[in-house]
Design a protein around this motif. Sequence first.
Motif, PDB file in Angstrom:
ATOM      1  N   VAL A  94     -38.798 104.980 -38.867  1.00 53.40           N
ATOM      2  CA  VAL A  94     -37.501 105.035 -38.215  1.00 53.40           C
ATOM      3  C   VAL A  94     -36.427 104.896 -39.286  1.00 53.40           C
ATOM      4  CG1 VAL A  94     -35.977 103.938 -36.547  1.00 53.40           C
ATOM      5  CG2 VAL A  94     -38.452 104.033 -36.130  1.00 53.40           C
ATOM      6  N   ASP A  95     -35.467 105.847 -39.278  1.00 49.18           N
ATOM      7  CA  ASP A  95     -34.381 105.804 -40.255  1.00 49.18           C
ATOM      8  C   ASP A  95     -34.937 105.735 -41.679  1.00 49.18           C
ATOM      9  OD1 ASP A  95     -31.743 105.845 -41.047  1.00 49.18           O
ATOM     10  OD2 ASP A  95     -31.485 103.674 -40.929  1.00 49.18           O
ATOM     11  N   ALA A  96     -35.783 106.696 -42.034  1.00 48.38           N
ATOM     12  CA  ALA A  96     -36.448 106.698 -43.338  1.00 48.38           C
ATOM     13  C   ALA A  96     -35.432 106.783 -44.467  1.00 48.38           C
ATOM     14  CB  ALA A  96     -37.413 107.873 -43.417  1.00 48.38           C
ATOM     15  N   THR A  97     -35.687 106.029 -45.534  1.00 43.87           N
ATOM     16  CA  THR A  97     -34.819 106.035 -46.708  1.00 43.87           C
ATOM     17  C   THR A  97     -35.649 106.315 -47.946  1.00 43.87           C
ATOM     18  OG1 THR A  97     -35.086 103.692 -47.226  1.00 43.87           O
ATOM     19  CG2 THR A  97     -33.367 104.274 -45.615  1.00 43.87           C
ATOM     20  N   LEU A  98     -34.955 106.531 -49.051  1.00 46.51           N
ATOM     21  CA  LEU A  98     -35.626 106.736 -50.329  1.00 46.51           C
ATOM     22  C   LEU A  98     -36.520 105.550 -50.657  1.00 46.51           C
ATOM     23  CD1 LEU A  98     -35.839 108.412 -53.007  1.00 46.51           C
ATOM     24  CD2 LEU A  98     -33.904 107.046 -53.841  1.00 46.51           C
ATOM     25  N   TRP A  99     -36.063 104.343 -50.299  1.00 50.34           N
ATOM     26  CA  TRP A  99     -36.814 103.139 -50.649  1.00 50.34           C
ATOM     27  C   TRP A  99     -38.062 102.972 -49.770  1.00 50.34           C
ATOM     28  CZ3 TRP A  99     -34.199 103.120 -54.711  1.00 50.34           C
ATOM     29  CH2 TRP A  99     -32.814 103.261 -54.708  1.00 50.34           C
ATOM     30  N   HIS A 100     -38.052 103.533 -48.539  1.00 49.31           N
ATOM     31  CA  HIS A 100     -39.256 103.543 -47.718  1.00 49.31           C
ATOM     32  C   HIS A 100     -40.301 104.476 -48.308  1.00 49.31           C
ATOM     33  CE1 HIS A 100     -36.637 102.150 -44.210  1.00 49.31           C
ATOM     34  NE2 HIS A 100     -37.569 101.225 -44.327  1.00 49.31           N
ATOM     35  N   VAL A 101     -39.818 105.636 -48.729  1.00 50.06           N
ATOM     36  CA  VAL A 101     -40.750 106.651 -49.220  1.00 50.06           C
ATOM     37  C   VAL A 101     -41.289 106.265 -50.592  1.00 50.06           C
ATOM     38  CG1 VAL A 101     -41.017 109.082 -49.823  1.00 50.06           C
ATOM     39  CG2 VAL A 101     -39.542 108.428 -47.897  1.00 50.06           C
ATOM     40  N   TYR A 102     -40.395 105.779 -51.453  1.00 49.78           N
ATOM     41  CA  TYR A 102     -40.802 105.427 -52.816  1.00 49.78           C
ATOM     42  C   TYR A 102     -40.363 103.985 -53.111  1.00 49.78           C
ATOM     43  CZ  TYR A 102     -41.292 110.485 -53.294  1.00 49.78           C
ATOM     44  OH  TYR A 102     -41.660 111.797 -53.124  1.00 49.78           O
ATOM     45  N   PRO A 103     -41.093 102.997 -52.580  1.00 50.71           N
ATOM     46  CA  PRO A 103     -40.712 101.603 -52.827  1.00 50.71           C
ATOM     47  C   PRO A 103     -40.753 101.236 -54.310  1.00 50.71           C
ATOM     48  CG  PRO A 103     -42.901 101.743 -51.803  1.00 50.71           C
ATOM     49  CD  PRO A 103     -42.300 103.106 -51.719  1.00 50.71           C
ATOM     50  N   GLU A 104     -41.522 102.021 -55.093  1.00 49.53           N
ATOM     51  CA  GLU A 104     -41.591 101.748 -56.536  1.00 49.53           C
ATOM     52  C   GLU A 104     -40.220 101.895 -57.206  1.00 49.53           C
ATOM     53  OE1 GLU A 104     -45.428 103.591 -55.048  1.00 49.53           O
ATOM     54  OE2 GLU A 104     -43.288 104.077 -54.953  1.00 49.53           O
ATOM     55  N   LEU A 105     -39.336 102.683 -56.589  1.00 52.69           N
ATOM     56  CA  LEU A 105     -38.017 102.907 -57.182  1.00 52.69           C
ATOM     57  C   LEU A 105     -37.096 101.698 -57.046  1.00 52.69           C
ATOM     58  CD1 LEU A 105     -37.271 106.598 -56.121  1.00 52.69           C
ATOM     59  CD2 LEU A 105     -37.993 105.749 -58.357  1.00 52.69           C
ATOM     60  N   LEU A 106     -37.541 100.693 -56.293  1.00 51.46           N
ATOM     61  CA  LEU A 106     -36.730  99.486 -56.168  1.00 51.46           C
ATOM     62  C   LEU A 106     -36.811  98.593 -57.394  1.00 51.46           C
ATOM     63  CD1 LEU A 106     -37.364  98.537 -52.428  1.00 51.46           C
ATOM     64  CD2 LEU A 106     -35.173  99.137 -53.473  1.00 51.46           C
ATOM     65  N   ALA A 107     -37.776  98.858 -58.274  1.00 53.28           N
ATOM     66  CA  ALA A 107     -37.863  98.092 -59.516  1.00 53.28           C
ATOM     67  C   ALA A 107     -36.573  98.302 -60.308  1.00 53.28           C
ATOM     68  CB  ALA A 107     -39.070  98.536 -60.343  1.00 53.28           C
ATOM     69  N   PRO A 108     -36.094  97.272 -61.003  1.00 52.83           N
ATOM     70  CA  PRO A 108     -34.791  97.370 -61.681  1.00 52.83           C
ATOM     71  C   PRO A 108     -34.655  98.584 -62.596  1.00 52.83           C
ATOM     72  CG  PRO A 108     -35.558  95.105 -61.687  1.00 52.83           C
ATOM     73  CD  PRO A 108     -36.683  95.926 -61.134  1.00 52.83           C
ATOM     74  N   SER A 109     -35.677  98.875 -63.384  1.00 53.09           N
ATOM     75  CA  SER A 109     -35.564  99.973 -64.346  1.00 53.09           C
ATOM     76  C   SER A 109     -35.480 101.326 -63.653  1.00 53.09           C
ATOM     77  CB  SER A 109     -36.750  99.946 -65.312  1.00 53.09           C
ATOM     78  OG  SER A 109     -37.977 100.077 -64.596  1.00 53.09           O
ATOM     79  N   THR A 110     -36.313 101.519 -62.616  1.00 54.10           N
ATOM     80  CA  THR A 110     -36.302 102.811 -61.928  1.00 54.10           C
ATOM     81  C   THR A 110     -35.096 102.938 -61.005  1.00 54.10           C
ATOM     82  OG1 THR A 110     -37.799 101.845 -60.287  1.00 54.10           O
ATOM     83  CG2 THR A 110     -38.788 103.155 -62.059  1.00 54.10           C
ATOM     84  N   LYS A 111     -34.674 101.846 -60.391  1.00 52.07           N
ATOM     85  CA  LYS A 111     -33.507 101.915 -59.510  1.00 52.07           C
ATOM     86  C   LYS A 111     -32.251 102.252 -60.298  1.00 52.07           C
ATOM     87  CE  LYS A 111     -31.079  99.461 -55.843  1.00 52.07           C
ATOM     88  NZ  LYS A 111     -30.937  98.199 -55.083  1.00 52.07           N
ATOM     89  N   SER A 112     -32.127 101.687 -61.494  1.00 50.72           N
ATOM     90  CA  SER A 112     -30.965 101.999 -62.317  1.00 50.72           C
ATOM     91  C   SER A 112     -30.952 103.465 -62.720  1.00 50.72           C
ATOM     92  CB  SER A 112     -30.944 101.106 -63.568  1.00 50.72           C
ATOM     93  OG  SER A 112     -32.076 101.365 -64.389  1.00 50.72           O
ATOM     94  N   ALA A 113     -32.146 104.054 -62.909  1.00 46.78           N
ATOM     95  CA  ALA A 113     -32.219 105.472 -63.237  1.00 46.78           C
ATOM     96  C   ALA A 113     -31.728 106.326 -62.072  1.00 46.78           C
ATOM     97  CB  ALA A 113     -33.654 105.841 -63.605  1.00 46.78           C
ATOM     98  N   VAL A 114     -32.101 105.931 -60.843  1.00 45.84           N
ATOM     99  CA  VAL A 114     -31.639 106.657 -59.653  1.00 45.84           C
ATOM    100  C   VAL A 114     -30.122 106.562 -59.527  1.00 45.84           C
ATOM    101  CG1 VAL A 114     -31.703 106.705 -57.131  1.00 45.84           C
ATOM    102  CG2 VAL A 114     -33.817 106.367 -58.435  1.00 45.84           C
ATOM    103  N   GLU A 115     -29.572 105.365 -59.723  1.00 41.53           N
ATOM    104  CA  GLU A 115     -28.127 105.182 -59.602  1.00 41.53           C
ATOM    105  C   GLU A 115     -27.386 105.959 -60.680  1.00 41.53           C
ATOM    106  OE1 GLU A 115     -27.946 100.964 -59.750  1.00 41.53           O
ATOM    107  OE2 GLU A 115     -28.205 100.709 -57.577  1.00 41.53           O
ATOM    108  N   LEU A 116     -27.991 106.083 -61.855  1.00 41.72           N
ATOM    109  CA  LEU A 116     -27.378 106.852 -62.932  1.00 41.72           C
ATOM    110  C   LEU A 116     -27.301 108.327 -62.571  1.00 41.72           C
ATOM    111  CD1 LEU A 116     -26.161 106.812 -65.761  1.00 41.72           C
ATOM    112  CD2 LEU A 116     -28.468 107.129 -66.682  1.00 41.72           C
ATOM    113  N   VAL A 117     -28.341 108.852 -61.940  1.00 43.36           N
ATOM    114  CA  VAL A 117     -28.315 110.243 -61.495  1.00 43.36           C
ATOM    115  C   VAL A 117     -27.200 110.451 -60.483  1.00 43.36           C
ATOM    116  CG1 VAL A 117     -29.596 112.022 -60.240  1.00 43.36           C
ATOM    117  CG2 VAL A 117     -30.766 110.622 -61.946  1.00 43.36           C
ATOM    118  N   LEU A 118     -27.058 109.507 -59.573  1.00 46.45           N
ATOM    119  CA  LEU A 118     -26.040 109.625 -58.530  1.00 46.45           C
ATOM    120  C   LEU A 118     -24.641 109.587 -59.120  1.00 46.45           C
ATOM    121  CD1 LEU A 118     -25.810 109.892 -55.456  1.00 46.45           C
ATOM    122  CD2 LEU A 118     -25.616 107.409 -55.337  1.00 46.45           C
ATOM    123  N   SER A 119     -24.432 108.744 -60.138  1.00 48.67           N
ATOM    124  CA  SER A 119     -23.090 108.611 -60.705  1.00 48.67           C
ATOM    125  C   SER A 119     -22.774 109.687 -61.728  1.00 48.67           C
ATOM    126  CB  SER A 119     -22.924 107.226 -61.345  1.00 48.67           C
ATOM    127  OG  SER A 119     -23.840 107.074 -62.424  1.00 48.67           O
TER     128      SER A 119
END
Length: 574
Positions: free
Chosen positions: A50-75
């Motif tokens: 229900v209400d699927a998000t990137l973090w549901h699909v790829y919980p590994e991306l919540l790790a600090p190093s990978t999450k910062s990479a995602v935010e960098l792509v967005l910015s």
Amino acid sequence: MPHSDATQSASVETNLLADTDDLVSLYDESFHLTECSERHRQTHAVDSLVDATLWHVYPELLAPSTKSAVELVLSSGLPRNVEIADAKTGDQRTLTVFRSPRGLGVVEADGDSSLRGTYSQAENDRALLFHQATHDVLTGLPNRRQFSDQLRGAFPVSKGVKFALMQIDLDDFKPVNDTLGHGAGDTVLKMAAERIRSVLREQEFAYRLAGDEFAVIQRRANQPREAERLAEALVGAFREPFTVEGINVFVGASVGIAVAPADGNEFEQLMKAADIALYAAKKDGRHRARKFNRSMLMVLEQRETLRRSLRTALKEGQFFIEYQPLVQPPSSIVGFEALLRWHHPVVGIIPPNIFIPMAETDGLMSDIGQWLLEQACREAMSWPAHFTVAVNLSPAEFLHAGLTDRIAQTLDLVGIRADRLEFEITESVLLERTINNLDTLNTLKVLGVQISLDDFGTYYSSLSYLKNFPFDTIKIDQYFIKDLEIDDKSQTIVQSIIALAHGLGMSVTAEGVETAEQAAWLKKAKCDRLQGYFLSKPMPAEEVGTFLSNLMPPVAFENFSISGRAPPLNPRRM
């Protein structure tokens, strides 16, 4: 990106999802899943979420190093490959994360993927062009174009949804450019962008609009509390100085807050509300945040009414001048300062600190200043021949073409001696077009008029001004005089200014003298001229003759007030 380009890119991605057997998913800027390929849907069982998000699909991306990479792509808008390991099996996978028109896209490869190679290369080229078109080159923040697209796309606001817009304007940034150069200014802007980024959380996006103007869109439900929390964090982020080439410079931030839909459910409405709130923050002293409210709009409307009235005030004879004596210790009158006043037929007396900025902004100050100069010179002709008349020159008037010619013509027209006329300018004037300013001041010296540096010590004081500009007098601001009897620091500063001025062959005037103790201290410190309510309040021109004829015999300052009246509150000065 133009709308047609965005539509085309979205169409390409939709076709890609329909045709591919690879694991492809698309997300909005809130990281909610919007579309995905059939294989991705089956592999990750997104239908069961229900209400699927990137973090549901790829919980590994919540790790600090990978999450910062995602935010960098967005910015930044530039794609990146992110390596993750399956939490259960430990299998390595490569995710190509890229910026899409609606948010983010992910291509997952568990081995060799022809799609990933082809798509990521094409997306890399497109993302680079997209980034250049929608991001500020200097700071890397999304630019006004992307800001407008995303804010417009948020309207109309759905029922129950709230989000905040914050307009951010840097305080005291202009002196950095003017004194240290545009290179230093660019450095400060880049550091300012980093400070803004540093306080942002999820669903908070920063933009550079133009110059030293920034904005933040905050997509959080708990409004206006969350917006006020972030705005205070933004103001706080600018309290520490910026260090540029070893020099500490202080640049603050003022923030205007507007919340949709309460403050506006259209792009223009919300922008206007945030602008009005920012204006209120500036007027309240800068370095602060203000939330929009309807009373601000009423104040703005009143100011606009005054602004319209100001355009006819000169023609209708609503301006007048009051004169405040300049006293040479112990008690000799040597002249008067001409203080401009506006008597509005409905509102009454409008303070100069209200109408002078309006006149400068609307290009009226040259005409008003010319009237003030000519009127003051004519009225000074009835005074004793050795009395001077001091007239303030606003920055807008000083920079107006033909100033020295108009002054020379006025001297000839009225017939007053040039050495009886004194012009007071503030240090802010000297921040503009330094070479032209020096030429103007030197021309005034050739004409024979006196030049005074007003409010010394309260703007962007630099000893280079005293070395390079031909001043006759320095005026010590009343800020240093008000606690002179009890504050050792004020005494030290005033003594230093007097010694410095005398060493450079300049005289010194102290303004804001309100007590006998202040006057006595300044006399002992060899201050050349005093001005303030202890000595006399400003008076209309018709009272000057009576004032001079009624002067008491000179006595000690401890028992003396030239006007013979108790000093009222501080005068409003131009």
